[in-house]
Design a protein around this motif. Structure first.
Motif, PDB file in Angstrom:
ATOM      1  N   MET A   1       0.845  -1.190   0.000  1.00  0.00           N
ATOM      2  CA  MET A   1       0.000   0.000   0.000  1.00  0.00           C
ATOM      3  C   MET A   1       0.883   1.244   0.000  1.00  0.00           C
ATOM      4  O   MET A   1       1.779   1.379   0.833  1.00  0.00           O
ATOM      5  N   SER A   2       0.640   2.163  -0.943  1.00  0.00           N
ATOM      6  CA  SER A   2       1.398   3.405  -0.983  1.00  0.00           C
ATOM      7  C   SER A   2       0.957   4.307   0.161  1.00  0.00           C
ATOM      8  O   SER A   2      -0.085   4.075   0.798  1.00  0.00           O
ATOM      9  N   LYS A   3       1.727   5.365   0.405  1.00  0.00           N
ATOM     10  CA  LYS A   3       1.376   6.267   1.502  1.00  0.00           C
ATOM     11  C   LYS A   3       0.073   7.005   1.252  1.00  0.00           C
ATOM     12  O   LYS A   3      -0.694   7.258   2.183  1.00  0.00           O
ATOM     13  N   VAL A   4      -0.209   7.361  -0.005  1.00  0.00           N
ATOM     14  CA  VAL A   4      -1.474   8.046  -0.269  1.00  0.00           C
ATOM     15  C   VAL A   4      -2.642   7.079  -0.085  1.00  0.00           C
ATOM     16  O   VAL A   4      -3.707   7.464   0.424  1.00  0.00           O
ATOM     17  N   GLU A   5      -2.463   5.812  -0.446  1.00  0.00           N
ATOM     18  CA  GLU A   5      -3.505   4.816  -0.212  1.00  0.00           C
ATOM     19  C   GLU A   5      -3.698   4.598   1.284  1.00  0.00           C
ATOM     20  O   GLU A   5      -4.830   4.454   1.770  1.00  0.00           O
ATOM     21  N   GLU A   6      -2.587   4.585   2.003  1.00  0.00           N
ATOM     22  CA  GLU A   6      -2.656   4.452   3.462  1.00  0.00           C
ATOM     23  C   GLU A   6      -3.420   5.625   4.069  1.00  0.00           C
ATOM     24  O   GLU A   6      -4.257   5.453   4.962  1.00  0.00           O
ATOM     25  N   PHE A   7      -3.138   6.825   3.558  1.00  0.00           N
ATOM     26  CA  PHE A   7      -3.795   8.024   4.075  1.00  0.00           C
ATOM     27  C   PHE A   7      -5.290   7.977   3.786  1.00  0.00           C
ATOM     28  O   PHE A   7      -6.108   8.305   4.663  1.00  0.00           O
ATOM     29  N   ARG A   8      -5.660   7.589   2.578  1.00  0.00           N
ATOM     30  CA  ARG A   8      -7.083   7.480   2.246  1.00  0.00           C
ATOM     31  C   ARG A   8      -7.776   6.455   3.149  1.00  0.00           C
ATOM     32  O   ARG A   8      -8.893   6.678   3.632  1.00  0.00           O
ATOM     33  N   ALA A   9      -7.098   5.343   3.380  1.00  0.00           N
ATOM     34  CA  ALA A   9      -7.680   4.282   4.201  1.00  0.00           C
ATOM     35  C   ALA A   9      -7.950   4.762   5.623  1.00  0.00           C
ATOM     36  O   ALA A   9      -8.917   4.315   6.265  1.00  0.00           O
ATOM     37  N   LEU A  10      -7.120   5.660   6.120  1.00  0.00           N
ATOM     38  CA  LEU A  10      -7.307   6.176   7.480  1.00  0.00           C
ATOM     39  C   LEU A  10      -8.608   6.976   7.617  1.00  0.00           C
ATOM     40  O   LEU A  10      -9.101   7.168   8.737  1.00  0.00           O
TER      41      LEU A  10
END
Length: 242
Positions: A1-10
């Motif tokens: 998971m990329s950091k932007v995907e991680e951020f969206r998931a949060l």
């Protein structure tokens, strides 16, 4: 998971009373402190960064703001979203490119300038261009400035939010919205809602803001100003002892 995907998931699946709390570091040291405290992501405040660089809020040159964001991103291993004010007059493509160069995964974009609200449809068109240039590489938080610009009617904020979400904003931020109108805003806004929290203990806690409808809570330059006051107190004490 990329950091932007991680951020969206949060931002997804937040339960009432459990908003995403994003502290606002203003430099590399404060960013590391926040991560060491356990926060999963950060959101830089333009006013706090400006103060750390010796500028008044809103007067930081774009080059210095992007450089400061890059230093914060390099200092930590969690996703960082950056407050880049009104975009510094840059064309959407250049704005996106320069932001991505810093390593940030998101941005906060205001819909007023020089204290005046922008035309919401024109701003929505501009946000759509930002989204087109960024694709899915950036999480766009669209600030709605009606409450801080003297427009107290929640419907005006909801109307702007709808335009911005339709333009591709991932989240909207009705900054300055009174706590008692948050349930109304929540019911009228599609997607995540960012709410401004306080650190003085006088306003609702992040948990309470979450119960009222906040998906995420940020604090603007609140942390930097608390740190500045603490430093002033230490300097005064040193002066007395010296």
């Amino acid at each position: 998971m990329s950091k932007v995907e991680e951020f969206r998931a949060l931002h997804r699946g937040r339960l009432p009373g459990d908003p995403l709390v994003l502290p606002g570091p203003w430099d590399a040291v404060s960013a590391r402190v926040c991560v060491e405290a356990g926060f999963p992501a950060l959101a830089t405040p333009s006013a706090g960064v400006a103060a750390s660089l010796g500028y008044e809020d809103g007067s930081t040159p774009a080059e210095e703001m992007f450089a400061a964001v890059a230093r914060i991103v390099r200092a930590v291993d969690v996703p960082v979203s950056a407050d880049i004010e009104g975009g510094y007059g840059l064309a959407p493509k250049e704005l996106v490119e320069r932001l991505l160069e810093t390593g940030a995964v998101g941005c906060n974009l205001e819909d007023s300038g020089a204290g005046v609200l922008k035309d919401p449809r024109e701003h929505a068109d501009w946000l759509a261009e930002v989204r087109a240039a960024a694709g899915d590489r950036l999480f766009v938080n669209a600030r709605v400035d009606t409450f801080i610009r003297g427009e107290a009617d929640p419907d005006r904020a909801i109307e702007r939010a709808a335009l911005y979400v339709a333009a591709g904003a991932d989240c909207v931020y009705p900054i300055g919205a009174p706590a008692d109108v948050l349930p109304l805003l929540r019911s009228g806004i599609q997607g995540p809602v960012n709410v401004h929290g306080t650190l003085d203990g006088k306003g609702p806690s992040p948990t309470e803001l979450g119960e009222l409808g906040a998906t995420r809570v940020t604090f603007g330059p609140g942390m930097q100003r608390w740190a500045e006051r603490a430093l002033r107190g230490m300097a005064d004490e040193l002066t007395r002892r010296w």
